[in-house]
Design an enzyme around this catalytic site. Sequence first.
Site, PDB file in Angstrom:
ATOM      1  N   LYS A 143     -21.847  32.568  -1.736  1.00 47.87           N
ATOM      2  CA  LYS A 143     -20.963  34.343  -1.830  1.00 47.87           C
ATOM      3  C   LYS A 143     -22.800  34.891  -2.323  1.00 47.87           C
ATOM      4  O   LYS A 143     -23.252  34.590  -3.017  1.00 47.87           O
ATOM      5  CB  LYS A 143     -20.434  33.912  -2.614  1.00 47.87           C
ATOM      6  N   GLY A 174     -17.414  42.751   0.285  1.00 48.06           N
ATOM      7  CA  GLY A 174     -18.221  42.759   1.838  1.00 48.06           C
ATOM      8  C   GLY A 174     -17.246  44.135   2.306  1.00 48.06           C
ATOM      9  O   GLY A 174     -16.868  44.188   2.349  1.00 48.06           O
ATOM     10  N   SER A 175     -17.732  44.371   3.273  1.00 47.49           N
ATOM     11  CA  SER A 175     -17.367  44.335   4.619  1.00 47.49           C
ATOM     12  C   SER A 175     -15.927  43.819   5.497  1.00 47.49           C
ATOM     13  O   SER A 175     -15.480  44.412   5.553  1.00 47.49           O
ATOM     14  CB  SER A 175     -18.513  44.588   6.032  1.00 47.49           C
ATOM     15  N   THR A 176     -16.296  42.692   5.653  1.00 46.49           N
ATOM     16  CA  THR A 176     -14.991  41.893   6.008  1.00 46.49           C
ATOM     17  C   THR A 176     -14.000  42.264   4.712  1.00 46.49           C
ATOM     18  O   THR A 176     -12.639  42.397   5.294  1.00 46.49           O
ATOM     19  CB  THR A 176     -15.414  40.162   6.194  1.00 46.49           C
ATOM     20  N   LYS A 234     -20.437  33.142   9.955  1.00 51.82           N
ATOM     21  CA  LYS A 234     -20.571  32.520   8.591  1.00 51.82           C
ATOM     22  C   LYS A 234     -21.078  31.084   9.124  1.00 51.82           C
ATOM     23  O   LYS A 234     -20.891  30.368   8.340  1.00 51.82           O
ATOM     24  CB  LYS A 234     -19.695  32.991   7.779  1.00 51.82           C
ATOM     25  N   GLY A 277     -24.367  38.317  -1.739  1.00 55.98           N
ATOM     26  CA  GLY A 277     -24.466  38.589  -0.848  1.00 55.98           C
ATOM     27  C   GLY A 277     -24.651  40.133  -1.209  1.00 55.98           C
ATOM     28  O   GLY A 277     -25.724  40.499  -1.201  1.00 55.98           O
ATOM     29  N   GLY A 278     -23.382  40.877  -1.577  1.00 56.28           N
ATOM     30  CA  GLY A 278     -23.257  42.040  -2.028  1.00 56.28           C
ATOM     31  C   GLY A 278     -23.392  41.897  -3.731  1.00 56.28           C
ATOM     32  O   GLY A 278     -22.825  43.126  -4.320  1.00 56.28           O
ATOM     33  N   GLU A 337     -16.491  37.459  -8.369  1.00 61.76           N
ATOM     34  CA  GLU A 337     -15.264  37.295  -7.242  1.00 61.76           C
ATOM     35  C   GLU A 337     -15.149  35.023  -7.870  1.00 61.76           C
ATOM     36  O   GLU A 337     -14.389  35.006  -7.236  1.00 61.76           O
ATOM     37  CB  GLU A 337     -16.402  37.133  -6.093  1.00 61.76           C
ATOM     38  N   ASP A 379     -20.993  34.546   2.957  1.00 65.78           N
ATOM     39  CA  ASP A 379     -22.377  34.679   3.649  1.00 65.78           C
ATOM     40  C   ASP A 379     -22.077  33.498   4.363  1.00 65.78           C
ATOM     41  O   ASP A 379     -22.770  33.640   5.600  1.00 65.78           O
ATOM     42  CB  ASP A 379     -23.010  34.623   2.620  1.00 65.78           C
TER      43      ASP A 379
HETATM   44  C1  5RP Z   1     -20.104  39.761  -1.830  1.00 64.80           C
HETATM   45  C2  5RP Z   1     -19.704  38.479  -0.966  1.00 64.80           C
HETATM   46  C3  5RP Z   1     -19.491  38.873   0.097  1.00 64.80           C
HETATM   47  O1  5RP Z   1     -18.381  38.263   0.741  1.00 64.80           O
HETATM   48  C4  5RP Z   1     -20.592  38.754   1.540  1.00 64.80           C
HETATM   49  O2  5RP Z   1     -21.763  39.114   1.101  1.00 64.80           O
HETATM   50  C5  5RP Z   1     -19.540  38.647   3.154  1.00 64.80           C
HETATM   51  O3  5RP Z   1     -19.889  40.082   3.200  1.00 64.80           O
HETATM   52  P1  5RP Z   1     -19.945  40.515   4.880  1.00 64.80           P
HETATM   53  O4  5RP Z   1     -17.791  40.061   4.685  1.00 64.80           O
HETATM   54  O5  5RP Z   1     -19.604  41.832   4.223  1.00 64.80           O
HETATM   55  O6  5RP Z   1     -19.617  40.195   5.760  1.00 64.80           O
HETATM   56  O7  5RP Z   1     -20.128  37.646  -1.200  1.00 64.80           O
HETATM   57  O8  5RP Z   1     -20.892  39.718  -2.904  1.00 64.80           O
END
Ligand code: 5RP
Length: 215
Positions: A92, A27-29, A119, A94-95, A101, A82
């Site tokens: 979790k 993910g972006s974080t 979040k 979203g990606g 994971e 998420d």
């Molecule tokens: C990916 C995940 C991510 O950790 C979650 O979607 C958060 O993403 P972001 O850091 O882009 O907000 O679970 O499957």
Amino acid sequence: MSEAKRRAAEKAMDFVEDGMIVGVGTGSTVAYFIDALGREPERVRGAVSSSEQSTERLRAHGIEVLDLNATGPLALYVDGADECDPAKRLIKGGGAALTREKIIAQASQRFVCIIDPSKQVDVLGRFPLPVEVVPMARSLVARDIVALTGAQPVWREGVVTDNGNWILDVHGLRIIDPVAMETAINQLPGVVSVGLFARRPADVVIVGEDTPRIL
Ligand code: 5RP
């Protein structure tokens, strides 16, 4: 928001010890965390990656990506989320990387979750709950989830996971008992995994406030 993500991710470097093999989420974080690791790649022996996306970024920084079967248990896993409740239970996926994971979280002694303040929730479920399904079972699982929860599964059309499966996003949940819901959805035939991390929650949560807050 991206500043908050960066602050949380960089604070997670405090948990990295020299010579470690680090589990890395998606993910972006997490991208900020990989970039921080990439500034001192000699500190780690390598990483176990939860997605093709993170693997590519790790390799671009010269960090070796290792197979979990070869590394055995990990001391540390760093990943985003998420949603996060006060008991450090998470939504979790979203990606779309939830299955790998979950595997790495389970294999790790310490799960450090890095989030921006948006979040944090009191009750999980505002963010649609991702469920990875075997493609042929998509509509079967959707019907079973409606019967089980009364909420609305929506097919994330066009998305294929790294494992070759599909994602249903379940809208309209209010998850009062996350462990029970995780267990019930896990048991539906055709479900590969559900993006509820309640049976194995995070151990530490870093919220990327001006001064990062550790829960
Ligand atoms: C990916 C995940 C991510 O950790 C979650 O979607 C958060 O993403 P972001 O850091 O882009 O907000 O679970 O499957």
